[in-house]
Scaffold this motif. Structure first.
Motif, PDB file in Angstrom:
ATOM      1  N   MET A   1      32.142  11.051 -70.576  1.00 37.63           N
ATOM      2  CA  MET A   1      30.760  10.795 -70.968  1.00 37.63           C
ATOM      3  C   MET A   1      29.778  11.175 -69.856  1.00 37.63           C
ATOM      4  SD  MET A   1      30.868   9.799 -74.045  1.00 37.63           S
ATOM      5  CE  MET A   1      29.249   9.119 -74.318  1.00 37.63           C
ATOM      6  N   ARG A   2      30.285  11.341 -68.648  1.00 31.52           N
ATOM      7  CA  ARG A   2      29.399  11.734 -67.551  1.00 31.52           C
ATOM      8  C   ARG A   2      28.780  13.094 -67.826  1.00 31.52           C
ATOM      9  NH1 ARG A   2      32.103  12.408 -61.785  1.00 31.52           N
ATOM     10  NH2 ARG A   2      33.076  14.092 -62.967  1.00 31.52           N
ATOM     11  N   ASP A   3      29.583  14.018 -68.360  1.00 32.77           N
ATOM     12  CA  ASP A   3      29.057  15.344 -68.693  1.00 32.77           C
ATOM     13  C   ASP A   3      27.998  15.253 -69.787  1.00 32.77           C
ATOM     14  OD1 ASP A   3      30.772  16.445 -66.863  1.00 32.77           O
ATOM     15  OD2 ASP A   3      32.356  16.838 -68.331  1.00 32.77           O
ATOM     16  N   PHE A   4      28.194  14.337 -70.728  1.00 27.19           N
ATOM     17  CA  PHE A   4      27.241  14.191 -71.812  1.00 27.19           C
ATOM     18  C   PHE A   4      25.884  13.705 -71.293  1.00 27.19           C
ATOM     19  CE2 PHE A   4      25.332  11.315 -74.994  1.00 27.19           C
ATOM     20  CZ  PHE A   4      25.010  12.261 -75.948  1.00 27.19           C
ATOM     21  N   PHE A   5      25.902  12.699 -70.422  1.00 29.06           N
ATOM     22  CA  PHE A   5      24.643  12.187 -69.877  1.00 29.06           C
ATOM     23  C   PHE A   5      23.978  13.217 -68.958  1.00 29.06           C
ATOM     24  CE2 PHE A   5      26.653   8.065 -70.948  1.00 29.06           C
ATOM     25  CZ  PHE A   5      25.649   7.597 -71.779  1.00 29.06           C
ATOM     26  N   TYR A   6      24.794  14.040 -68.297  1.00 32.46           N
ATOM     27  CA  TYR A   6      24.218  15.134 -67.497  1.00 32.46           C
ATOM     28  C   TYR A   6      23.504  16.127 -68.418  1.00 32.46           C
ATOM     29  CZ  TYR A   6      23.962  19.448 -64.786  1.00 32.46           C
ATOM     30  OH  TYR A   6      23.519  20.589 -64.189  1.00 32.46           O
ATOM     31  N   LEU A   7      24.099  16.393 -69.578  1.00 34.93           N
ATOM     32  CA  LEU A   7      23.483  17.293 -70.547  1.00 34.93           C
ATOM     33  C   LEU A   7      22.143  16.732 -71.031  1.00 34.93           C
ATOM     34  CD1 LEU A   7      24.113  19.905 -72.279  1.00 34.93           C
ATOM     35  CD2 LEU A   7      24.825  18.320 -74.062  1.00 34.93           C
ATOM     36  N   LEU A   8      22.118  15.420 -71.312  1.00 36.68           N
ATOM     37  CA  LEU A   8      20.864  14.795 -71.756  1.00 36.68           C
ATOM     38  C   LEU A   8      19.799  14.878 -70.661  1.00 36.68           C
ATOM     39  CD1 LEU A   8      22.041  11.571 -73.626  1.00 36.68           C
ATOM     40  CD2 LEU A   8      21.541  13.822 -74.567  1.00 36.68           C
ATOM     41  N   LYS A   9      20.202  14.576 -69.435  1.00 35.45           N
ATOM     42  CA  LYS A   9      19.258  14.605 -68.314  1.00 35.45           C
ATOM     43  C   LYS A   9      18.684  16.000 -68.113  1.00 35.45           C
ATOM     44  CE  LYS A   9      18.959  13.507 -63.370  1.00 35.45           C
ATOM     45  NZ  LYS A   9      19.718  13.054 -62.183  1.00 35.45           N
ATOM     46  N   ARG A  10      19.453  17.003 -68.459  1.00 35.38           N
ATOM     47  CA  ARG A  10      19.035  18.383 -68.232  1.00 35.38           C
ATOM     48  C   ARG A  10      18.128  18.920 -69.343  1.00 35.38           C
ATOM     49  NH1 ARG A  10      23.299  23.317 -67.040  1.00 35.38           N
ATOM     50  NH2 ARG A  10      21.792  25.015 -66.801  1.00 35.38           N
ATOM     51  N   TYR A  11      18.375  18.516 -70.599  1.00 37.87           N
ATOM     52  CA  TYR A  11      17.685  19.146 -71.721  1.00 37.87           C
ATOM     53  C   TYR A  11      16.717  18.234 -72.481  1.00 37.87           C
ATOM     54  CZ  TYR A  11      20.993  22.988 -71.188  1.00 37.87           C
ATOM     55  OH  TYR A  11      21.712  24.027 -70.693  1.00 37.87           O
ATOM     56  N   VAL A  12      16.820  16.912 -72.305  1.00 40.54           N
ATOM     57  CA  VAL A  12      16.001  15.993 -73.100  1.00 40.54           C
ATOM     58  C   VAL A  12      14.577  15.805 -72.580  1.00 40.54           C
ATOM     59  CG1 VAL A  12      15.775  13.541 -73.743  1.00 40.54           C
ATOM     60  CG2 VAL A  12      17.922  14.750 -74.142  1.00 40.54           C
TER      61      VAL A  12
ATOM     62  N   LEU B   1      28.956   0.548 -85.823  1.00 37.23           N
ATOM     63  CA  LEU B   1      30.149   0.610 -84.977  1.00 37.23           C
ATOM     64  C   LEU B   1      31.006   1.815 -85.342  1.00 37.23           C
ATOM     65  CD1 LEU B   1      31.308  -3.129 -84.689  1.00 37.23           C
ATOM     66  CD2 LEU B   1      30.522  -1.652 -82.835  1.00 37.23           C
ATOM     67  N   LYS B   2      31.133   2.097 -86.644  1.00 34.60           N
ATOM     68  CA  LYS B   2      31.911   3.261 -87.080  1.00 34.60           C
ATOM     69  C   LYS B   2      31.249   4.556 -86.615  1.00 34.60           C
ATOM     70  CE  LYS B   2      33.682   1.020 -91.238  1.00 34.60           C
ATOM     71  NZ  LYS B   2      33.582   0.966 -92.721  1.00 34.60           N
ATOM     72  N   GLU B   3      29.915   4.637 -86.783  1.00 32.83           N
ATOM     73  CA  GLU B   3      29.211   5.846 -86.341  1.00 32.83           C
ATOM     74  C   GLU B   3      29.278   6.003 -84.831  1.00 32.83           C
ATOM     75  OE1 GLU B   3      25.277   6.144 -87.795  1.00 32.83           O
ATOM     76  OE2 GLU B   3      25.848   6.070 -89.903  1.00 32.83           O
ATOM     77  N   PHE B   4      29.221   4.878 -84.137  1.00 34.30           N
ATOM     78  CA  PHE B   4      29.331   4.916 -82.684  1.00 34.30           C
ATOM     79  C   PHE B   4      30.707   5.437 -82.271  1.00 34.30           C
ATOM     80  CE2 PHE B   4      28.813   2.947 -78.390  1.00 34.30           C
ATOM     81  CZ  PHE B   4      27.591   3.528 -78.117  1.00 34.30           C
ATOM     82  N   SER B   5      31.747   4.978 -82.950  1.00 33.23           N
ATOM     83  CA  SER B   5      33.092   5.464 -82.656  1.00 33.23           C
ATOM     84  C   SER B   5      33.243   6.918 -83.067  1.00 33.23           C
ATOM     85  CB  SER B   5      34.128   4.599 -83.376  1.00 33.23           C
ATOM     86  OG  SER B   5      33.981   4.682 -84.781  1.00 33.23           O
ATOM     87  N   ARG B   6      32.545   7.315 -84.159  1.00 30.43           N
ATOM     88  CA  ARG B   6      32.601   8.722 -84.567  1.00 30.43           C
ATOM     89  C   ARG B   6      31.956   9.614 -83.519  1.00 30.43           C
ATOM     90  NH1 ARG B   6      29.383  11.706 -88.270  1.00 30.43           N
ATOM     91  NH2 ARG B   6      28.241   9.822 -88.839  1.00 30.43           N
ATOM     92  N   ALA B   7      30.875   9.135 -82.922  1.00 27.48           N
ATOM     93  CA  ALA B   7      30.264   9.892 -81.826  1.00 27.48           C
ATOM     94  C   ALA B   7      31.211   9.988 -80.646  1.00 27.48           C
ATOM     95  CB  ALA B   7      28.959   9.224 -81.389  1.00 27.48           C
ATOM     96  N   GLY B   8      32.085   8.996 -80.504  1.00 29.98           N
ATOM     97  CA  GLY B   8      33.042   9.002 -79.394  1.00 29.98           C
ATOM     98  C   GLY B   8      34.057  10.111 -79.486  1.00 29.98           C
ATOM     99  N   TYR B   9      34.319  10.607 -80.716  1.00 31.10           N
ATOM    100  CA  TYR B   9      35.259  11.725 -80.805  1.00 31.10           C
ATOM    101  C   TYR B   9      34.597  13.052 -81.174  1.00 31.10           C
ATOM    102  CZ  TYR B   9      35.387  10.931 -85.911  1.00 31.10           C
ATOM    103  OH  TYR B   9      35.054  10.764 -87.223  1.00 31.10           O
ATOM    104  N   THR B  10      33.325  13.035 -81.650  1.00 31.66           N
ATOM    105  CA  THR B  10      32.646  14.310 -81.907  1.00 31.66           C
ATOM    106  C   THR B  10      32.000  14.862 -80.642  1.00 31.66           C
ATOM    107  OG1 THR B  10      30.663  13.101 -82.598  1.00 31.66           O
ATOM    108  CG2 THR B  10      32.179  13.805 -84.333  1.00 31.66           C
ATOM    109  N   ILE B  11      31.503  13.976 -79.770  1.00 32.98           N
ATOM    110  CA  ILE B  11      30.891  14.443 -78.520  1.00 32.98           C
ATOM    111  C   ILE B  11      31.896  15.152 -77.636  1.00 32.98           C
ATOM    112  CG2 ILE B  11      29.864  13.645 -76.353  1.00 32.98           C
ATOM    113  CD1 ILE B  11      28.264  11.644 -77.965  1.00 32.98           C
ATOM    114  N   PRO B  12      33.118  14.606 -77.403  1.00 32.41           N
ATOM    115  CA  PRO B  12      34.102  15.373 -76.614  1.00 32.41           C
ATOM    116  C   PRO B  12      34.424  16.721 -77.232  1.00 32.41           C
ATOM    117  CG  PRO B  12      34.783  13.083 -76.768  1.00 32.41           C
ATOM    118  CD  PRO B  12      33.605  13.242 -77.687  1.00 32.41           C
ATOM    119  N   GLN B  13      34.375  16.817 -78.565  1.00 32.71           N
ATOM    120  CA  GLN B  13      34.615  18.095 -79.210  1.00 32.71           C
ATOM    121  C   GLN B  13      33.544  19.112 -78.822  1.00 32.71           C
ATOM    122  OE1 GLN B  13      34.796  17.748 -83.430  1.00 32.71           O
ATOM    123  NE2 GLN B  13      35.295  19.887 -83.784  1.00 32.71           N
ATOM    124  N   GLY B  14      32.291  18.658 -78.770  1.00 30.92           N
ATOM    125  CA  GLY B  14      31.207  19.558 -78.370  1.00 30.92           C
ATOM    126  C   GLY B  14      31.200  19.867 -76.879  1.00 30.92           C
ATOM    127  N   LEU B  15      31.562  18.875 -76.057  1.00 29.22           N
ATOM    128  CA  LEU B  15      31.582  19.108 -74.615  1.00 29.22           C
ATOM    129  C   LEU B  15      32.637  20.134 -74.236  1.00 29.22           C
ATOM    130  CD1 LEU B  15      31.136  15.469 -73.255  1.00 29.22           C
ATOM    131  CD2 LEU B  15      29.486  17.325 -73.181  1.00 29.22           C
TER     132      LEU B  15
END
Length: 341
Positions: free
Chosen positions: A1-12, A327-341
């Protein structure tokens, strides 16, 4: 998730206003959602004539807890309305009020999603432009070592994957923590005993979804590599078509491309299978949690001096079931975000 927050910090940062309004509207949506469900308690009590308490108005500046004052005065106004207009008319007023609250809630929900669209599309645009500028600035030696198909795959497939996973998850990552926070706060105020018991059961659901997420990330990387190989082979074929026809190697190239496509299909099939299993697994785990809490809450109600009555318990179960969706959507983000990273 560190890479994800770095992405947000860079583009958001250019789209901070969208995030701000999305947070505000999601908070309003959560508040009105809880308030609409709270109407279930007086409606049930009126229908089944379960509450025989005589309520007296309590001044708003009383030293009593605010929760008790709000609940008491709400029931007081409802009993006055029943006495003056009748139970049927009171139910009609409560139903109309429920519809109004639901309209406001859904409007806030739509607004929160709408203000996130400029952010989602903007981040994808910025990444695509940055990739193109990077390609333009690379030395010629890079292009002699890399396949053109691999570069095209990064510009098309990989950026599209980011759009479908990371940026689409931004909306749910802003909305769901707010909903979970407000729902769990409501659950604690309604019955802290049941909520403590529920929190002890939730890690089971999170553990099951984390296993799926780890396996999906590994398989997604394999599928993306196979897609890159497919485009690279197509690029080689188009660039060397004269040589292929000169040596009558069409059959060999067809077999090679067919094998590459089969490998890509197998990799994508694994990813799709994992994605398809995520919803049934989360649904089953959530149903198990509801069943266990239902048993524990029913046991509390059946005991003497129960800390919670039946209508309040139904309200609790409605809120608990509502918290399962974020909670389900949050868990879904937990496996879709690594797919995008």
């Amino acid at each position: 998730m560190r890479d994800f927050f770095y992405l947000l910090k860079r583009y958001v940062p250019p789209y901070k206003s969208s995030m701000f309004w999305a947070i505000v509207l999601n908070i309003l949506s959560a508040v009105f959602n809880i308030f609409s469900f709270a109407l279930i308690i007086p409606i049930l009590q009126i229908l089944f004539k379960m509450d025989t308490t005589v309520y007296e108005f309590i001044p708003w500046d009383s030293t009593m807890p605010l929760k008790d004052i709000v609940m008491n005065n709400a029931y007081y106004y409802i009993t006055v309305l029943i006495a003056t207009k009748g139970a049927s008319t009171t139910l009609l007023f409560l139903g109309l009020f429920f519809g109004l609250i639901t309209l406001i809630k859904t409007s806030c929900y739509f607004g929160a999603s709408a203000v996130m669209i400029p952010l989602r599309t903007g981040i994808v645009r910025d990444i695509r432009v940055e990739v193109y500028n990077k390609v333009i600035g690379l030395p010629m030696s890079f292009f002699s070592q890399q396949h053109k198909g691999d570069i095209i795959a990064r510009m098309s497939g990989d950026v599209s994957q980011i759009e479908h996973t990371i940026t689409s998850s931004l909306d749910m990552l802003l909305k769901n923590p707010i909903l979970i926070l407000f729902y769990f706060t409501t659950l604690i105020f309604t019955s802290w005993q049941l909520t403590l018991f529920t929190i002890a059961v939730v890690p089971l659901m999170a553990w099951g979804m984390s296993i799926l997420g780890k396996k999906l990330k590994k398989q997604s990387l394999e599928a993306q590599q196979k897609w890159s190989d497919t485009l690279s082979q197509l690029d080689e074929t188009l660039g060397g078509l004269r040589i292929i026809k000169a040596f009558i190697a069409e059959g060999k190239m067809k077999d090679r491309f067919n094998n590459t496509c089969n490998e890509h299909r197998a990799a994508v099939r694994k990813v799709a299978t994992r994605q398809a299993s995520a919803h049934p697994v989360s649904e089953f785990l959530g149903s198990c949690m509801i069943m266990i809490v239902l048993w524990f809450g029913g046991t509390l109600i059946l005991t003497d001096n129960s800390p919670i009555d039946a209508p309040t318990f139904i309200f609790y179960m409605v809120i608990l079931y509502s918290v399962l969706a974020p909670l389900k959507e949050f868990s879904r983000a937990g496996y879709t975000i690594p797919q995008g990273l």
